[in-house]
Scaffold this motif. Structure first.
Motif, PDB file in Angstrom:
ATOM      1  N   SER A 240       0.848  -1.195   0.000  1.00 36.96           N
ATOM      2  CA  SER A 240       0.000   0.000   0.000  1.00 36.96           C
ATOM      3  C   SER A 240       0.883   1.245   0.000  1.00 36.96           C
ATOM      4  CB  SER A 240      -0.905   0.018   1.240  1.00 36.96           C
ATOM      5  OG  SER A 240      -1.866  -1.010   1.171  1.00 36.96           O
ATOM      6  N   GLY A 241       0.703   2.057  -1.021  1.00 38.55           N
ATOM      7  CA  GLY A 241       1.459   3.303  -1.123  1.00 38.55           C
ATOM      8  C   GLY A 241       0.551   4.496  -0.943  1.00 38.55           C
ATOM      9  N   MET A 242       1.131   5.674  -1.137  1.00 34.91           N
ATOM     10  CA  MET A 242       0.355   6.921  -1.127  1.00 34.91           C
ATOM     11  C   MET A 242       0.932   7.808  -2.230  1.00 34.91           C
ATOM     12  SD  MET A 242      -0.637   9.505   2.018  1.00 34.91           S
ATOM     13  CE  MET A 242       0.956  10.314   2.151  1.00 34.91           C
ATOM     14  N   HIS A 243       0.744   7.366  -3.487  1.00 34.05           N
ATOM     15  CA  HIS A 243       1.228   8.183  -4.607  1.00 34.05           C
ATOM     16  C   HIS A 243       0.708   9.599  -4.412  1.00 34.05           C
ATOM     17  CE1 HIS A 243       0.995   4.180  -7.045  1.00 34.05           C
ATOM     18  NE2 HIS A 243       2.058   4.225  -6.267  1.00 34.05           N
ATOM     19  N   THR A 244       1.617  10.564  -4.463  1.00 34.20           N
ATOM     20  CA  THR A 244       1.241  11.940  -4.131  1.00 34.20           C
ATOM     21  C   THR A 244       1.580  12.872  -5.291  1.00 34.20           C
ATOM     22  OG1 THR A 244       1.557  11.556  -1.759  1.00 34.20           O
ATOM     23  CG2 THR A 244       1.592  13.838  -2.506  1.00 34.20           C
ATOM     24  N   HIS A 245       0.558  13.565  -5.789  1.00 33.10           N
ATOM     25  CA  HIS A 245       0.729  14.552  -6.848  1.00 33.10           C
ATOM     26  C   HIS A 245       1.046  15.902  -6.206  1.00 33.10           C
ATOM     27  CE1 HIS A 245      -1.217  11.995 -10.063  1.00 33.10           C
ATOM     28  NE2 HIS A 245      -1.535  11.353  -8.947  1.00 33.10           N
ATOM     29  N   VAL A 246       2.067  16.579  -6.709  1.00 33.18           N
ATOM     30  CA  VAL A 246       2.479  17.855  -6.119  1.00 33.18           C
ATOM     31  C   VAL A 246       2.578  18.915  -7.207  1.00 33.18           C
ATOM     32  CG1 VAL A 246       3.748  16.689  -4.279  1.00 33.18           C
ATOM     33  CG2 VAL A 246       4.980  17.415  -6.320  1.00 33.18           C
ATOM     34  N   SER A 247       2.344  20.170  -6.816  1.00 32.88           N
ATOM     35  CA  SER A 247       2.514  21.288  -7.743  1.00 32.88           C
ATOM     36  C   SER A 247       2.800  22.551  -6.950  1.00 32.88           C
ATOM     37  CB  SER A 247       1.264  21.477  -8.619  1.00 32.88           C
ATOM     38  OG  SER A 247       0.111  21.637  -7.809  1.00 32.88           O
ATOM     39  N   LEU A 248       3.445  23.497  -7.616  1.00 30.16           N
ATOM     40  CA  LEU A 248       3.705  24.814  -7.043  1.00 30.16           C
ATOM     41  C   LEU A 248       2.893  25.852  -7.801  1.00 30.16           C
ATOM     42  CD1 LEU A 248       7.606  24.865  -6.628  1.00 30.16           C
ATOM     43  CD2 LEU A 248       5.913  24.618  -4.798  1.00 30.16           C
ATOM     44  N   ASN A 312       4.222   9.751 -17.835  1.00 32.61           N
ATOM     45  CA  ASN A 312       3.155   8.748 -17.737  1.00 32.61           C
ATOM     46  C   ASN A 312       3.713   7.333 -17.583  1.00 32.61           C
ATOM     47  OD1 ASN A 312       0.381   8.891 -17.494  1.00 32.61           O
ATOM     48  ND2 ASN A 312      -0.001   8.128 -19.545  1.00 32.61           N
ATOM     49  N   ASN A 313       4.906   7.205 -16.975  1.00 29.01           N
ATOM     50  CA  ASN A 313       5.565   5.912 -16.787  1.00 29.01           C
ATOM     51  C   ASN A 313       5.406   5.482 -15.336  1.00 29.01           C
ATOM     52  OD1 ASN A 313       7.301   3.731 -16.495  1.00 29.01           O
ATOM     53  ND2 ASN A 313       8.943   4.646 -17.702  1.00 29.01           N
ATOM     54  N   ARG A 314       4.557   4.487 -15.088  1.00 26.51           N
ATOM     55  CA  ARG A 314       4.235   4.107 -13.713  1.00 26.51           C
ATOM     56  C   ARG A 314       5.308   3.243 -13.065  1.00 26.51           C
ATOM     57  NH1 ARG A 314      -1.090   5.498 -12.506  1.00 26.51           N
ATOM     58  NH2 ARG A 314      -2.183   6.282 -14.341  1.00 26.51           N
ATOM     59  N   SER A 315       6.360   2.907 -13.814  1.00 25.94           N
ATOM     60  CA  SER A 315       7.472   2.187 -13.192  1.00 25.94           C
ATOM     61  C   SER A 315       8.541   3.146 -12.675  1.00 25.94           C
ATOM     62  CB  SER A 315       8.096   1.207 -14.198  1.00 25.94           C
ATOM     63  OG  SER A 315       8.767   1.899 -15.232  1.00 25.94           O
ATOM     64  N   ALA A 316       8.400   4.432 -13.002  1.00 21.88           N
ATOM     65  CA  ALA A 316       9.390   5.434 -12.587  1.00 21.88           C
ATOM     66  C   ALA A 316       9.065   5.953 -11.189  1.00 21.88           C
ATOM     67  CB  ALA A 316       9.422   6.588 -13.580  1.00 21.88           C
ATOM     68  N   MET A 317      10.089   6.463 -10.511  1.00 24.29           N
ATOM     69  CA  MET A 317       9.890   7.026  -9.176  1.00 24.29           C
ATOM     70  C   MET A 317       9.054   8.302  -9.231  1.00 24.29           C
ATOM     71  SD  MET A 317      12.728   8.500  -6.556  1.00 24.29           S
ATOM     72  CE  MET A 317      12.286  10.214  -6.429  1.00 24.29           C
ATOM     73  N   VAL A 318       9.316   9.128 -10.241  1.00 21.25           N
ATOM     74  CA  VAL A 318       8.563  10.367 -10.448  1.00 21.25           C
ATOM     75  C   VAL A 318       7.886  10.285 -11.810  1.00 21.25           C
ATOM     76  CG1 VAL A 318       8.680  12.877 -10.671  1.00 21.25           C
ATOM     77  CG2 VAL A 318      10.158  11.711  -9.021  1.00 21.25           C
ATOM     78  N   ARG A 319       6.596  10.528 -11.820  1.00 19.65           N
ATOM     79  CA  ARG A 319       5.821  10.442 -13.067  1.00 19.65           C
ATOM     80  C   ARG A 319       5.227  11.802 -13.387  1.00 19.65           C
ATOM     81  NH1 ARG A 319       0.348   8.970 -14.990  1.00 19.65           N
ATOM     82  NH2 ARG A 319      -0.493   9.352 -12.900  1.00 19.65           N
ATOM     83  N   ARG A 332       1.151  18.711 -13.056  1.00 15.35           N
ATOM     84  CA  ARG A 332       1.658  18.325 -11.745  1.00 15.35           C
ATOM     85  C   ARG A 332       2.697  17.216 -11.899  1.00 15.35           C
ATOM     86  NH1 ARG A 332      -2.959  16.049 -13.250  1.00 15.35           N
ATOM     87  NH2 ARG A 332      -3.454  13.893 -12.668  1.00 15.35           N
ATOM     88  N   VAL A 333       3.283  16.858 -10.778  1.00 16.68           N
ATOM     89  CA  VAL A 333       4.299  15.809 -10.719  1.00 16.68           C
ATOM     90  C   VAL A 333       3.839  14.796  -9.688  1.00 16.68           C
ATOM     91  CG1 VAL A 333       6.646  15.357  -9.922  1.00 16.68           C
ATOM     92  CG2 VAL A 333       6.216  17.270 -11.450  1.00 16.68           C
ATOM     93  N   GLU A 334       3.989  13.509  -9.985  1.00 17.96           N
ATOM     94  CA  GLU A 334       3.563  12.462  -9.052  1.00 17.96           C
ATOM     95  C   GLU A 334       4.784  11.743  -8.482  1.00 17.96           C
ATOM     96  OE1 GLU A 334       0.736   8.454  -8.950  1.00 17.96           O
ATOM     97  OE2 GLU A 334       1.668   9.087 -10.827  1.00 17.96           O
ATOM     98  N   LEU A 335       4.905  11.751  -7.166  1.00 13.69           N
ATOM     99  CA  LEU A 335       5.950  10.994  -6.476  1.00 13.69           C
ATOM    100  C   LEU A 335       5.348   9.665  -6.032  1.00 13.69           C
ATOM    101  CD1 LEU A 335       8.846  10.963  -5.288  1.00 13.69           C
ATOM    102  CD2 LEU A 335       7.857  11.844  -3.167  1.00 13.69           C
ATOM    103  N   ARG A 336       5.971   8.543  -6.447  1.00 21.20           N
ATOM    104  CA  ARG A 336       5.362   7.232  -6.256  1.00 21.20           C
ATOM    105  C   ARG A 336       6.023   6.401  -5.151  1.00 21.20           C
ATOM    106  NH1 ARG A 336       1.906   5.836 -10.133  1.00 21.20           N
ATOM    107  NH2 ARG A 336       2.375   3.614 -10.057  1.00 21.20           N
ATOM    108  N   THR A 337       7.039   6.937  -4.499  1.00 23.32           N
ATOM    109  CA  THR A 337       7.697   6.170  -3.435  1.00 23.32           C
ATOM    110  C   THR A 337       6.914   6.200  -2.128  1.00 23.32           C
ATOM    111  OG1 THR A 337       9.024   8.168  -3.130  1.00 23.32           O
ATOM    112  CG2 THR A 337      10.097   6.293  -4.197  1.00 23.32           C
ATOM    113  N   ILE A 338       6.356   7.324  -1.797  1.00 20.69           N
ATOM    114  CA  ILE A 338       5.816   7.606  -0.468  1.00 20.69           C
ATOM    115  C   ILE A 338       4.718   6.612  -0.083  1.00 20.69           C
ATOM    116  CG2 ILE A 338       4.222   9.296  -1.443  1.00 20.69           C
ATOM    117  CD1 ILE A 338       4.590  10.990   1.067  1.00 20.69           C
TER     118      ILE A 338
END
Length: 445
Positions: A240-248, A312-319, A332-338
């Motif tokens: 279980s992750g918490m993929h998080t989309h971030v933007s400034l 749009n690459n779901r195997s990457a750390m940042v998408r 936006r940018v999605e961080l997939r590690t968290i």
């Protein structure tokens, strides 16, 4: 007193509130609560409620134990799960010292300090988490394995499903507390759910995640089941992750959006990603803080193990999600590690710190990953420059110990306590004899 405090005091009378729970979070991300009578709240707004900080993980040493919890009136909400009769409300608190100065051990202050630094440069930080968790029929006995509430899979619609009943009640309760939900569905593992919160400023989102975890557990217990945000409860099912989309944002404008640029991603957006990549290993001990977190990160599937980014690459750390025409504000940018078992205040502070470092230092973004990173061989990944993330909590701690960025972002108090606590967790884990060892060795050795 200000208008918000006056609003809260009026609401206490109008809603027949008999108890007010003051919430705050320790350094490890566990929610703390003290209940006060409404009559005490005016004094709490003015001076705070005193407590022994030395009894809270990471807050204070015995000789500096006196601390105050000052409620933030903007976070006032009625708790809907308390049922009929006199109402109970909650507010998040900022932790201050007896002289009124902020406590440097308060995770909420750590995030607020980072947001203030970004604001000085003209930026507001927004986050949008996709929270995954499991529902079990029971809490397993020590050494036992939990039993999922269903055997469904990704996006499955199952008749009379425990999961869909649960999600409906949980979302209703969240929205009663002013927390907007964007999507919800069954995830890939048996009993695994996902609920995505609508984007908001990072402080509100961190408060919302703490509330979300509480609501999910309360609803589950009310239905006779158990909810867990453990990153990897099963060996053979997804974590279980918490993929998080971030933007400034700069005012009303999305700082990550640039019409006509590759993927419509601005220079600031590219530099922010470069900051996340360069400091990825340093912040992993914060975004993935438990021994168990690394069982998810090395498990493949939707969990990244290598430091790279992709469109749009779901195997990457940042998408970088697909651009939607005429929707530049959603770039936006999605961080997939968290994962959702982190302390959201510290995790968002670390993510923002890494990204802002990229912007301030003008980091160059490396080439994107166009392949399924998991399908490549180690040699191919190495030749492409994809460095591995820490594989264990011990590795993550070692990198964190050398991180100037985290020492500055977290502050000396939180940084030192966090490292001490995580070293102790690793040492305790390292000495445990596992079921795997017994199953493999007792029959043959």
């Amino acid at each position: 007193m200000g208008k918000q405090e006056d609003f809260v005091l009026r609401a206490l009378e109008e809603r027949d509130v008999r108890f007010v729970r003051l919430w705050f979070t320790d350094v490890l991300g566990f929610l703390k609560s003290v209940a006060v009578a409404p009559a005490e709240l005016e004094g709490a707004f003015a001076e705070g409620i005193g407590f022994d900080g030395s009894a809270i993980e990471g807050f204070a040493r015995v000789y500096e134990a006196d601390m105050l919890a000052k409620p933030d009136p903007s976070t006032f909400q009625i708790l809907p799960w308390r049922g009929d009769g006199p109402a109970t409300a909650r507010m998040f608190c900022d932790i201050v010292m007896p002289d009124g100065s902020p406590s440097f051990a308060d995770p909420r202050f750590v995030l607020k300090r980072g947001l203030d630094k970004a604001a000085d440069l003209g930026y507001t930080f927004y986050t949008h988490p996709e929270v995954e968790f499991y529902l079990f029929k029971n809490v397993p006995e020590p050494g036992g394995e939990p039993v999922p509430v269903d055997r469904s899979g990704f996006f499955d619609h199952t008749a009379q499903s425990k999961g869909s009943d649960f999600r409906r009640e949980a979302i209703t309760m969240l929205e009663q507390m002013g927390i907007s939900v964007e999507f919800s569905h069954h995830e890939g593992g048996p009993g695994q759910q996902e609920i995505d919160l609508r984007y908001a400023d990072a402080l509100s989102t961190a408060d919302n995640i703490m509330t979300f975890r509480t609501v999910v557990r309360e609803v589950a217990l009310g239905q006779g089941i158990w909810a867990s945000f453990m990153p990897k409860p099963f060996t053979t099912h997804p974590g279980s992750g918490m993929h998080t989309h971030v933007s400034l944002f700069e005012g009303d404008q999305n700082a990550f959006f640039e019409p006509g640029a590759q993927y419509q991603l601005s220079r600031s957006g590219r530099q922010f990603i470069a900051g996340l990549l360069k400091h990825a290993s340093e912040i992993t001990a914060i975004t993935n803080q438990w021994v168990n977190s690394y069982k998810r990160l090395i498990g493949g599937g939707e969990a990244p193990s290598y430091i790279c980014w992709g469109h749009n690459n779901r195997s990457a750390m940042v998408r970088v999600p697909m651009y939607k025409p005429n929707k530049g504000q959603s770039t936006r940018v999605e961080l997939r590690t968290i994962d959702a078992a982190c302390n959201p205040y510290l995790a968002f502070a670390a993510i923002l710190g890494a990204g802002m470092k990229g912007i301030q230092e003008g980091y160059e973004l490396p080439p994107e990953a166009e392949d399924d990173v998991w399908s490549l061989t180690d040699r191919e990944r190495k030749s492409m420059g994809y460095q591995p993330l820490p594989k264990t909590l011990a590795e993550a701690i070692t990198v964190m110990e050398e991180s100037e960025l985290l020492a500055e972002t977290l502050g000396e108090r939180v940084y030192d306590f966090y490292l001490r606590n995580k070293r102790a967790e690793w040492e305790q884990y390292r000495g445990q004899v596992s079921a795997f060892e017994r199953d493999q060795m007792l029959p043959v050795i």
